[in-house]
Design a protein around this motif. Structure first.
Motif, PDB file in Angstrom:
ATOM      1  N   ASN A   1       0.832  -1.205   0.000  1.00 11.22           N
ATOM      2  CA  ASN A   1       0.000   0.000   0.000  1.00 11.22           C
ATOM      3  C   ASN A   1       0.866   1.254   0.000  1.00 11.22           C
ATOM      4  OD1 ASN A   1      -2.382  -1.472   0.045  1.00 11.22           O
ATOM      5  ND2 ASN A   1      -2.515  -1.474   2.272  1.00 11.22           N
ATOM      6  N   ALA A   2       1.955   1.220   0.766  1.00  8.55           N
ATOM      7  CA  ALA A   2       2.833   2.388   0.848  1.00  8.55           C
ATOM      8  C   ALA A   2       3.492   2.687  -0.491  1.00  8.55           C
ATOM      9  CB  ALA A   2       3.895   2.162   1.922  1.00  8.55           C
ATOM     10  N   VAL A   3       3.993   1.675  -1.157  1.00  4.43           N
ATOM     11  CA  VAL A   3       4.689   1.921  -2.419  1.00  4.43           C
ATOM     12  C   VAL A   3       3.713   2.329  -3.517  1.00  4.43           C
ATOM     13  CG1 VAL A   3       4.663  -0.439  -3.406  1.00  4.43           C
ATOM     14  CG2 VAL A   3       6.601   1.081  -3.848  1.00  4.43           C
ATOM     15  N   LEU A   4       2.489   1.822  -3.470  1.00  9.33           N
ATOM     16  CA  LEU A   4       1.478   2.238  -4.448  1.00  9.33           C
ATOM     17  C   LEU A   4       1.086   3.702  -4.232  1.00  9.33           C
ATOM     18  CD1 LEU A   4      -0.854  -0.912  -4.491  1.00  9.33           C
ATOM     19  CD2 LEU A   4       0.713  -0.173  -6.292  1.00  9.33           C
ATOM     20  N   ALA A   5       0.963   4.103  -2.972  1.00 11.39           N
ATOM     21  CA  ALA A   5       0.646   5.502  -2.677  1.00 11.39           C
ATOM     22  C   ALA A   5       1.790   6.419  -3.108  1.00 11.39           C
ATOM     23  CB  ALA A   5       0.362   5.670  -1.190  1.00 11.39           C
ATOM     24  N   LEU A   6       3.025   6.000  -2.834  1.00 11.67           N
ATOM     25  CA  LEU A   6       4.188   6.807  -3.214  1.00 11.67           C
ATOM     26  C   LEU A   6       4.318   6.944  -4.721  1.00 11.67           C
ATOM     27  CD1 LEU A   6       6.708   5.366  -0.620  1.00 11.67           C
ATOM     28  CD2 LEU A   6       5.992   7.762  -0.768  1.00 11.67           C
ATOM     29  N   LYS A   7       3.997   5.887  -5.442  1.00 12.80           N
ATOM     30  CA  LYS A   7       4.050   5.944  -6.909  1.00 12.80           C
ATOM     31  C   LYS A   7       3.175   7.069  -7.435  1.00 12.80           C
ATOM     32  CE  LYS A   7       1.238   3.710  -9.317  1.00 12.80           C
ATOM     33  NZ  LYS A   7       0.347   2.726  -9.969  1.00 12.80           N
TER      34      LYS A   7
END
Length: 442
Positions: free
Chosen positions: A233-239
């Motif tokens: 979830n964190a990496v998808l939000a950061l993307k």
């Protein structure tokens, strides 16, 4: 009464009950006409009544309204309001009829859940804001879980939640509690982030909340966690976030340990979605106009070039394009070129990807090859290797296909560089003349 043939649908119902014989399943049943939706002519599962007094199945009338119709399908009256009142009387009658005919293969229609209305979302958003301001962790957790339950019930609910300001409210909650204590509130923050990624991109205020220093530190913390769901979830939000504003990129790059966390996701390849997102975040970090040499150096020390090349050897289109984007960006840096040139797979993979994957992949491959061939140290060796791998002929084809003008200019420049060495290699006919190649525009 209306006579229709009632047959059990495959896949949507249980088929193992002994009472449901083939003879019973094909028996004609008398279905009351007022049990049928006037639009679909199917038995209503969730009957609702419009202000005109006509009852429809909720799914059918919502589709009718969503396509732009503003009239009642039966009466043709213009609808002054689209309120849909559940018709509990008809619904109970339908359920009773199903029970009466269960021996003939009819299953009882379950009591539908009332869908979420905009006023419900606005009310819960107001309660979340109040609880957030008070720092009431327990109440916020309760409200976030309620939103999650609503979203699981139907796509209609999800749409209603997103369209009524929940993104801003949840991003404000995320920023507030991440600034207090990530460790103490990690479960609430994780649940909130799982909702937020379904609402991206957020409005400007929501982006500001999610891009704050405390929110970015929290997402970086989740990247390093063993919880795979929170990490994804964190990496998808950061993307999404880093692709919207470079100031978020710069702020995130200053957080210690983010390079290791991102490279670990790429290396372990938890799932394709996370790997692609990580590659995009890395690309943002090393392509920013304010990227420091320390950032690119750290990625190179962690073996990013080798990992990207391994991905390029046998990945599908989307992954290949993301990996090529990273490799092309690495070649913007002299130390990146040195690392890429030192790897035996770099030039073979780049030449192979020309005209093999997509137009974007071709653009990125040509761009990276040109950077390698123009480098002050070792550029000549790269030119010879590209020739030996058949790059010259592929570049000639690039000039003939539907690539962009910039790519054709780069291909032309590359051909001129490679042409200097063709006489020394047996694989080329020295009688070939390439004077027709235009000089690339500056």
């Amino acid at each position: 009464m209306m006579i229709l043939s009632w047959r059990r649908r495959r896949g949507g119902h249980r088929t193992t009950k002994a009472a449901f014989s083939e003879e019973n399943l094909s028996t004609n049943l008398a279905i009351p006409t007022h049990f049928l939706c006037p639009i679909s002519l199917d038995l209503m599962k969730d009957p609702v009544t419009l202000p005109t007094g006509i009852t429809y199945d909720r799914e059918s009338i919502e589709k009718w309204i969503e396509t732009g119709n503003q009239t009642c399908p039966v009466t043709n009256q213009v609808l002054k309001t689209f309120d849909q009142i559940p018709n509990h009387v008809i619904r109970r009658m339908i359920q009773d009829w199903c029970v009466e005919n269960r021996a003939r293969g009819v299953e009882r229609i379950p009591t539908p859940r009332i869908p979420v209305a905009p006023r419900d979302v606005l009310e819960i958003c107001s309660n979340i804001m109040t609880a957030t301001q008070r720092g009431d962790h327990k109440k916020c957790m309760e409200l976030v879980e309620k939103i999650k339950r609503w979203g699981r019930e139907s796509e209609r609910n999800k749409k209603c939640i997103v369209e009524n300001g929940s993104g801003y409210v949840l991003s404000a909650l995320f920023e507030s509690f991440s600034s207090i204590s990530i460790e103490e509130h990690k479960f609430l923050l994780g649940e909130t982030l799982s909702l937020l990624i379904r609402m991206l991109p957020l409005g400007s205020e929501g982006q500001s909340n999610l891009g704050s220093a405390s929110s970015l530190r929290c997402m970086a913390w989740f990247l390093k966690e063993k919880n795979l769901s929170s990490c994804q979830n964190a990496v998808l939000a950061l993307k999404e976030l880093l692709g919207l504003d470079e100031k978020h990129v710069n702020a995130f790059a200053e957080i210690e340990g983010v390079e290791e966390a991102l490279v670990k996701i790429v290396k372990e390849q938890i799932c394709p979605k996370s790997t692609k997102a990580s590659l995009m975040v890395i690309s943002h970090l090393i392509s920013s106009s304010t990227s420091s040499e320390n950032t690119i150096s750290r990625f190179l020390e962690l073996g990013l070039v080798s990992m990207v090349l391994e991905i390029l050897v046998g990945s599908e289109r989307g992954m290949t394009e993301k990996a090529l984007s990273v490799l092309d960006t690495i070649c913007n840096w002299e130390q990146g070129i040195v690392k890429a040139r030192a790897h035996a797979l770099t030039m073979p993979v780049l030449v192979k990807k020309i005209l093999r994957v997509s137009i974007l992949a071709t653009d990125l491959s040509v761009s990276a090859i040109l950077k390698l061939c123009k480098s002050q140290e070792g550029g000549g060796d790269q030119q010879v290797e590209a020739l030996q791998l058949g790059g010259f002929h592929k570049l000639l084809v690039v000039l003939q296909v539907g690539c962009g003008e910039k790519t054709k200019e780069k291909a032309t420049e590359l051909l001129k560089l490679l042409n200097q060495h063709r006489g020394r290699l047996d694989c080329f006919d020295s009688s070939m003349d390439f004077k027709y190649l235009k000089r690339p525009s500056l």
